[in-house]
Design a protein around this motif. Sequence first.
Motif, short mmCIF file in Angstrom:
data_model
loop_
_atom_site.label_atom_id
_atom_site.label_comp_id
_atom_site.label_asym_id
_atom_site.label_seq_id
_atom_site.Cartn_x
_atom_site.Cartn_y
_atom_site.Cartn_z
N HIS A 17 0.80 -1.22 0.00
CA HIS A 17 0.00 0.00 0.00
C HIS A 17 0.84 1.28 0.00
CE1 HIS A 17 -3.56 -2.37 0.36
NE2 HIS A 17 -3.22 -2.86 1.54
N ASP A 210 -5.23 -2.85 -7.44
CA ASP A 210 -5.86 -2.14 -6.33
C ASP A 210 -7.30 -1.76 -6.67
OD1 ASP A 210 -3.62 -2.31 -4.76
OD2 ASP A 210 -2.86 -0.32 -5.28
N LYS A 214 -10.62 -3.12 -4.73
CA LYS A 214 -11.57 -2.19 -4.14
C LYS A 214 -12.98 -2.44 -4.67
CE LYS A 214 -12.33 2.75 -3.33
NZ LYS A 214 -11.81 4.12 -3.58
#
Length: 237
Positions: A17, A210, A214
């Motif tokens: 991250h 990512d 999500k």
Amino acid sequence: MIDFSKYQKIVRDGLWHNNQAFVALLGLCPLLAVSNSVINSLGLGLATTMALIFSNVIVSLIRNHVATEIRLPVFVLIIASNVTVIELLMNAFFHDLHKILGIFIPLIVTNCAIIGRAEAFASKNPVDRALMDGLFVGLGFTFALVMLGALREAIGTGAVLNRADLMFGEIAKNWTLPVFSDYDGFLLAILPPGAFIGLGLLIAVKNLIDARTKTKALGKTAPVQTDSLHKSPMHES
């Protein structure tokens, strides 16, 4: 035994991250300069990881004894001392690899990722957290280096792990793994422009992963919210 559950955020941030290469975009000079092969990338990545670990630990130990006004010069001296030791060890045990990496080993001192972690994290946290942060930020940076090195080496030469003996000795002379057969190579990939193109592709892949993660997470929570809305009137009645 270390309870890794309390360090989960540090691990996730360091590896993914808040990856210093793919997210923070720090340390790009060595990242782009030496990532034309897996072995070069691995060597510099591990050296940077060691510098991060030792620097974070020492900064954390002395964080309450250094005046705010002089903390940055002190941090730089600590990092420079650690990098000097690492460079001497590499010169002694990995001499040929040391010659190839050249100036980029002492330039670890100026790596913004190291001074950034010392200032933003190690100077504000106890030794155990500082050590874990240094370890996983370093491994995240090494991961980025190796991925970029593998991409450029495979496209540029048609094989990976060329010259593995530079790090692993004579036993690794035959570790070269061919990726493409009857391939003449693509010179652009191992030249400086190839580093920028390769890094851009890897960042794009990370952003895509990512985004999909999500989206899946939102998709799992949406039915729960919808069900609760449908059930609420019945509950009121």
